[in-house]
Design a protein around this motif. Structure first.
Motif, short mmCIF file in Angstrom:
data_model
loop_
_atom_site.label_atom_id
_atom_site.label_comp_id
_atom_site.label_asym_id
_atom_site.label_seq_id
_atom_site.Cartn_x
_atom_site.Cartn_y
_atom_site.Cartn_z
N GLY A 1 19.39 42.12 37.28
CA GLY A 1 20.42 42.74 38.10
C GLY A 1 21.75 42.03 38.24
N ALA A 2 22.03 41.06 37.37
CA ALA A 2 23.37 40.46 37.42
C ALA A 2 24.41 41.54 37.15
N THR A 3 25.46 41.56 37.95
CA THR A 3 26.50 42.58 37.77
C THR A 3 27.54 42.10 36.76
N ASN A 4 28.33 43.06 36.26
CA ASN A 4 29.41 42.69 35.34
C ASN A 4 30.39 41.72 36.00
N GLU A 5 30.63 41.91 37.28
CA GLU A 5 31.55 40.99 37.97
C GLU A 5 31.00 39.57 38.00
N GLN A 6 29.70 39.46 38.26
CA GLN A 6 29.09 38.12 38.29
C GLN A 6 29.10 37.48 36.91
N LYS A 7 28.76 38.28 35.90
CA LYS A 7 28.72 37.72 34.55
C LYS A 7 30.14 37.31 34.11
N LYS A 8 31.11 38.12 34.49
CA LYS A 8 32.50 37.79 34.16
C LYS A 8 32.91 36.45 34.77
N GLN A 9 32.50 36.26 36.02
CA GLN A 9 32.85 35.01 36.71
C GLN A 9 32.17 33.81 36.04
N VAL A 10 30.89 33.97 35.70
CA VAL A 10 30.16 32.89 35.02
C VAL A 10 30.87 32.52 33.71
N MET A 11 31.24 33.52 32.93
CA MET A 11 31.86 33.25 31.63
C MET A 11 33.23 32.60 31.79
N ALA A 12 33.99 33.04 32.78
CA ALA A 12 35.31 32.46 33.00
C ALA A 12 35.19 31.00 33.47
N GLU A 13 34.26 30.76 34.38
CA GLU A 13 34.14 29.40 34.92
C GLU A 13 33.61 28.42 33.88
N MET A 14 32.66 28.86 33.07
CA MET A 14 32.12 27.95 32.06
C MET A 14 33.18 27.60 31.01
N THR A 15 33.99 28.59 30.66
CA THR A 15 35.10 28.33 29.73
C THR A 15 36.05 27.30 30.33
N GLU A 16 36.30 27.45 31.62
CA GLU A 16 37.22 26.52 32.29
C GLU A 16 36.64 25.11 32.35
N VAL A 17 35.33 24.99 32.55
CA VAL A 17 34.70 23.66 32.59
C VAL A 17 34.92 22.91 31.27
N LEU A 18 34.69 23.59 30.16
CA LEU A 18 34.86 22.92 28.86
C LEU A 18 36.33 22.56 28.59
N ALA A 19 37.23 23.39 29.08
CA ALA A 19 38.66 23.09 28.89
C ALA A 19 39.06 21.88 29.73
N ARG A 20 38.64 21.88 30.99
CA ARG A 20 39.06 20.80 31.90
C ARG A 20 38.38 19.47 31.58
N VAL A 21 37.07 19.50 31.34
CA VAL A 21 36.33 18.24 31.18
C VAL A 21 36.43 17.70 29.76
#
Lengths: 67, 67, 67, 67, 67, 67
Positions: free
Chosen positions: F12-32
């Protein structure tokens, strides 16, 4: 034809142990699902402990903390 | 944007060969499916022969037996 | 014995196209690396566009934005 | 219980950096999706630059060309 | 903590069969490698036969040809 | 250029939740790690609960037993 990928931390599994794991997993798919063992592939990935985390903690640090 | 992962046993593929494989596979997805080659990723995993089994037998032993 | 995994977004690839991709990639490994095509496996994963992001943006939204 | 697999080119990421990536990704799944961090696994694969291509070009050659 | 990924073609495996495969594979890693079964994960991917090729031929066509 | 693959049970993960996960993980690799977010790919695999086991038990049965 099936493909089994086993990921474990690299912590000293011997070739004999890995051989046994690969043979037994191939046998499981043949016996339970009727898969042809001749074309069943097993690949073991041994991952450095600093590249594997559980609970957000790298395994190399976990091992030191709990030993 | 596509991702192609090639798993082979580590048995002496040269950088030139791997380069050709990666270039041709990228070209296949572009030509057949219209995928943008600029963002297509290819990753080759070369797996030690003792960590790969076919027919329930590790490839390092298979190589000795059939050579 | 090699294993090729192709991940693409699910956007209408036909069985004919996928068949051609799988045949050509098998041929590349046989010709360039001498791999036995009879035991080469190709698996295509077609991923829903809302489960795939590039640039941190889901592909389903990217497609709407740029169309 | 979730499994996160991060594939990057092997270009000098330190253990501290990888530790931070694994901790933060675990936290993201816990906060956004309510996943139990205690059983969340993160595995980082560091791939040699000659085994990774983008745009059909190996990264080791790309790095030389654009540096 | 280990992760086992089983890829098979989607051809009617029942939940009971898949349950048995997952239980037995978890047991193999515990018995042979001493891995903690409580944190061992098994994931089965069932792939449509038109998305899986062996010998460069899609399994859906192979099944028709040899039946 | 990095590739992040997130495997979760389909619950039951929603598209909004999955979108947030994908955006944040991308940001982690960019920042770290300084990875270019423009070519970072995230793929979420949502796996049926009967195809995922932990502790040798399928998640669909685990959910019934502990609810």
């Amino acid at each position: 034809m099936p493909m089994i990928n086993v990921k474990i931390t690299k912590e000293g599994a011997t070739n004999e142990q890995k051989k046994q794991v690969m043979a037994e997993m191939t046998e499981v798919l043949a016996r339970v699902l009727g898969k042809n063992p001749a074309t069943t592939i097993v690949i073991i990935d041994e991952v450095e402990t600093e590249n594997w985390a559980i609970g957000g903690e790298p395994v190399n640090e976990l091992r030191k903390r709990v030993s």
